[in-house]
Write a protein that holds these residues in place. Sequence first.
Motif, PDB file in Angstrom:
ATOM      1  N   ILE A  97     -10.212   9.076  17.606  1.00 34.18           N
ATOM      2  CA  ILE A  97     -10.735   8.707  16.355  1.00 34.18           C
ATOM      3  C   ILE A  97     -12.085   8.656  16.008  1.00 34.18           C
ATOM      4  N   ARG A  98     -12.682   9.183  15.144  1.00 38.28           N
ATOM      5  CA  ARG A  98     -14.095   9.008  14.907  1.00 38.28           C
ATOM      6  C   ARG A  98     -14.477   7.703  14.133  1.00 38.28           C
ATOM      7  N   PHE A  99     -15.611   7.151  14.348  1.00 40.31           N
ATOM      8  CA  PHE A  99     -15.853   5.671  13.722  1.00 40.31           C
ATOM      9  C   PHE A  99     -15.251   5.612  12.315  1.00 40.31           C
ATOM     10  N   HIS A 100     -15.512   6.598  11.372  1.00 38.62           N
ATOM     11  CA  HIS A 100     -15.310   6.546   9.828  1.00 38.62           C
ATOM     12  C   HIS A 100     -14.098   7.005   9.620  1.00 38.62           C
ATOM     13  N   GLU A 101     -13.214   7.679  10.604  1.00 41.55           N
ATOM     14  CA  GLU A 101     -12.006   8.546  10.425  1.00 41.55           C
ATOM     15  C   GLU A 101     -10.903   7.713   9.934  1.00 41.55           C
ATOM     16  N   LEU A 102     -10.169   8.041   8.869  1.00 43.75           N
ATOM     17  CA  LEU A 102      -8.990   7.612   8.555  1.00 43.75           C
ATOM     18  C   LEU A 102      -7.758   7.876   9.614  1.00 43.75           C
ATOM     19  N   THR A 103      -6.675   7.139   9.772  1.00 36.02           N
ATOM     20  CA  THR A 103      -5.736   7.460  10.545  1.00 36.02           C
ATOM     21  C   THR A 103      -4.243   6.969   9.835  1.00 36.02           C
ATOM     22  N   GLU A 104      -3.048   7.199  10.759  1.00 31.71           N
ATOM     23  CA  GLU A 104      -2.097   7.325  10.184  1.00 31.71           C
ATOM     24  C   GLU A 104      -1.068   6.402  11.086  1.00 31.71           C
ATOM     25  N   ASP A 105      -1.655   5.370  11.775  1.00 31.29           N
ATOM     26  CA  ASP A 105      -1.212   4.675  12.680  1.00 31.29           C
ATOM     27  C   ASP A 105      -1.042   2.990  12.511  1.00 31.29           C
ATOM     28  N   GLU A 106      -1.403   2.622  11.198  1.00 31.82           N
ATOM     29  CA  GLU A 106      -1.603   1.151  11.160  1.00 31.82           C
ATOM     30  C   GLU A 106      -1.240   0.853   9.408  1.00 31.82           C
ATOM     31  N   VAL A 107       0.075  -0.155   9.758  1.00 36.48           N
ATOM     32  CA  VAL A 107       0.680  -0.299   8.466  1.00 36.48           C
ATOM     33  C   VAL A 107       0.725  -1.909   8.131  1.00 36.48           C
ATOM     34  N   PHE A 108       0.871  -2.426   7.063  1.00 35.24           N
ATOM     35  CA  PHE A 108       1.240  -3.849   6.864  1.00 35.24           C
ATOM     36  C   PHE A 108       2.776  -3.625   6.047  1.00 35.24           C
ATOM     37  N   CYS A 109       3.633  -4.600   6.439  1.00 32.72           N
ATOM     38  CA  CYS A 109       4.850  -4.505   5.961  1.00 32.72           C
ATOM     39  C   CYS A 109       5.210  -5.773   5.154  1.00 32.72           C
ATOM     40  N   THR A 110       5.420  -5.761   3.692  1.00 33.01           N
ATOM     41  CA  THR A 110       5.897  -6.952   3.117  1.00 33.01           C
ATOM     42  C   THR A 110       7.001  -7.756   3.529  1.00 33.01           C
ATOM     43  N   GLU A 111       7.174  -8.946   3.188  1.00 34.33           N
ATOM     44  CA  GLU A 111       8.470  -9.784   3.972  1.00 34.33           C
ATOM     45  C   GLU A 111       9.703  -9.186   3.313  1.00 34.33           C
ATOM     46  N   SER A 112       9.459  -8.853   1.964  1.00 36.55           N
ATOM     47  CA  SER A 112      10.999  -8.444   1.228  1.00 36.55           C
ATOM     48  C   SER A 112      11.274  -6.861   1.777  1.00 36.55           C
ATOM     49  N   ALA A 113      10.283  -6.135   1.993  1.00 33.39           N
ATOM     50  CA  ALA A 113      10.443  -4.959   2.747  1.00 33.39           C
ATOM     51  C   ALA A 113      11.400  -5.005   4.049  1.00 33.39           C
ATOM     52  N   ALA A 114      10.571  -6.007   4.967  1.00 30.95           N
ATOM     53  CA  ALA A 114      11.180  -6.384   6.325  1.00 30.95           C
ATOM     54  C   ALA A 114      12.498  -6.794   6.280  1.00 30.95           C
ATOM     55  N   LYS A 115      12.776  -7.741   5.270  1.00 29.85           N
ATOM     56  CA  LYS A 115      14.029  -8.284   5.012  1.00 29.85           C
ATOM     57  C   LYS A 115      15.026  -7.184   4.924  1.00 29.85           C
ATOM     58  N   ALA A 116      14.871  -6.408   3.709  1.00 29.88           N
ATOM     59  CA  ALA A 116      15.879  -5.275   3.319  1.00 29.88           C
ATOM     60  C   ALA A 116      16.047  -4.541   4.351  1.00 29.88           C
ATOM     61  N   GLY A 117      15.156  -4.284   5.276  1.00 29.20           N
ATOM     62  CA  GLY A 117      15.266  -3.082   6.093  1.00 29.20           C
ATOM     63  C   GLY A 117      14.407  -2.111   5.997  1.00 29.20           C
ATOM     64  N   VAL A 118      13.559  -1.640   7.126  1.00 32.83           N
ATOM     65  CA  VAL A 118      12.668  -0.625   6.956  1.00 32.83           C
ATOM     66  C   VAL A 118      13.291   0.722   7.752  1.00 32.83           C
ATOM     67  N   THR A 119      13.287   1.854   7.312  1.00 26.04           N
ATOM     68  CA  THR A 119      13.702   2.905   8.012  1.00 26.04           C
ATOM     69  C   THR A 119      12.864   3.572   8.575  1.00 26.04           C
ATOM     70  N   PHE A 120      12.916   3.752  10.211  1.00 28.84           N
ATOM     71  CA  PHE A 120      11.980   4.526  11.246  1.00 28.84           C
ATOM     72  C   PHE A 120      12.716   5.766  11.586  1.00 28.84           C
TER      73      PHE A 120
END
Length: 419
Positions: A364-387
């Motif tokens: 990763i370069r210092f200013h680079e964006l990635t696709e490795d970090e996420v925040f999951c809301t409580e409602s989504a967590a309780k409903a179930g997240v599909t991986f």
Amino acid sequence: MKSVKDLKTVSSNVKSLAEGALADSGGLLRLAPCWVPRSFLQPGKRLKLAPDDLYAFGLNRGGIDERWFASTTPCTNENRTPDEGLSYVVVAGKRFTLADAVSELGEQLIGSAIWNKYRKWPVYSKFFDNMGPIPHHMHQSNRQAALVGQEGKPESYYFPPQHNNVGNNFPYTFFGLSPGTTKAQVRQCLENWNKGDNGILDLSVAHRLKPGTGWLVGPCILHAPGSLCTYEPQWGSDVFGMYQSLVEGREVPWSLLVKDMPKEKHHDLDFIVEQLDWEANVDPDFKRNHYLEPVAVGASQPPGVMDRWIVYGRVHGEQLFTAKELTIEPGVKCTIKDNGAYGLIVVAGEGRMNKLRLNCPKMIRFHELTEDEVFCTESAAKAGVTFENTSATEPLVCLRYFGPEANPEAPEVGGTKPG
């Protein structure tokens, strides 16, 4: 869009942007990497940050040896940038802090229990990556930190194997003080501060660090973390006091011992000694009371899926944070339900999480964006997240940490069930 430099920073009225992102992703927010330097430490080079960017904040600020996850906690470094330590949400060519999103959406993001009690996301996690050991230090309790307008900081450690292909210079951590140590001996170490090595480690015991295990450490307990790369769910504070004067030949200034103590107490040696939780530091059963082995989540799990508790237990009777490690084998798709909001980081593989792509970067370069970090809301967590693991060869491995009292069913220290 690959760089933070391409994003427009939004600092107010972020609610509509955040709600749009949640609707598009299935209750998730994409986060940009949050890098933190430390002037008194040497980077361990296992954060996947490009070597040319280890000193991206400037040599005077020190090397980057931390990456903070889903953080709404400002870093307390000297000469820090205005947003240092704060995670940014990335959506539609714009960015805004997760702290602003929580402030405006409240329980919609983090749930009513945490929002009503704390009015913020009160925890965060990080990768801490150092080439060698760091000074024997403690983090103040809430009562102590309140004297300087701060909050205390209990913390926990997990050593992800994916970030520990090498142990670096000293993969051992000193914890607490040897049983029988006296306060007078610790005071003598403080008196010897300017004589070189003040000898505080002579009063402690080192434990060899093992990838795939962890520790739970409450406030006011001395610890000198070793050189494994560490995942650290913890309370949302950056207070500490360093009790060791010399580390690997490098001076530790007295200012780092007293930075979070009242100014009138900066040379009161008895006050500084009394900052320590004495019973906890000299506990003869320290390992049994603080060491963490992974524990399976539930009695049975779907084929190709392994979810494990990696951080659990209580600090003075309170469950302040917990964490799990989810491993999904190639080609497997599953739905995972959780009790509360969480921050997630991918440590291996690629796939999808609801409508967001997941991908563990190689560098990763210092200013680079990635696709490795996420925040999951409580409602989504309780409903179930599909991986879904979209790789044909590599497991998808994710670490996720939770806020206070989110997981009453979690084990207690030692791997036993509560109750």
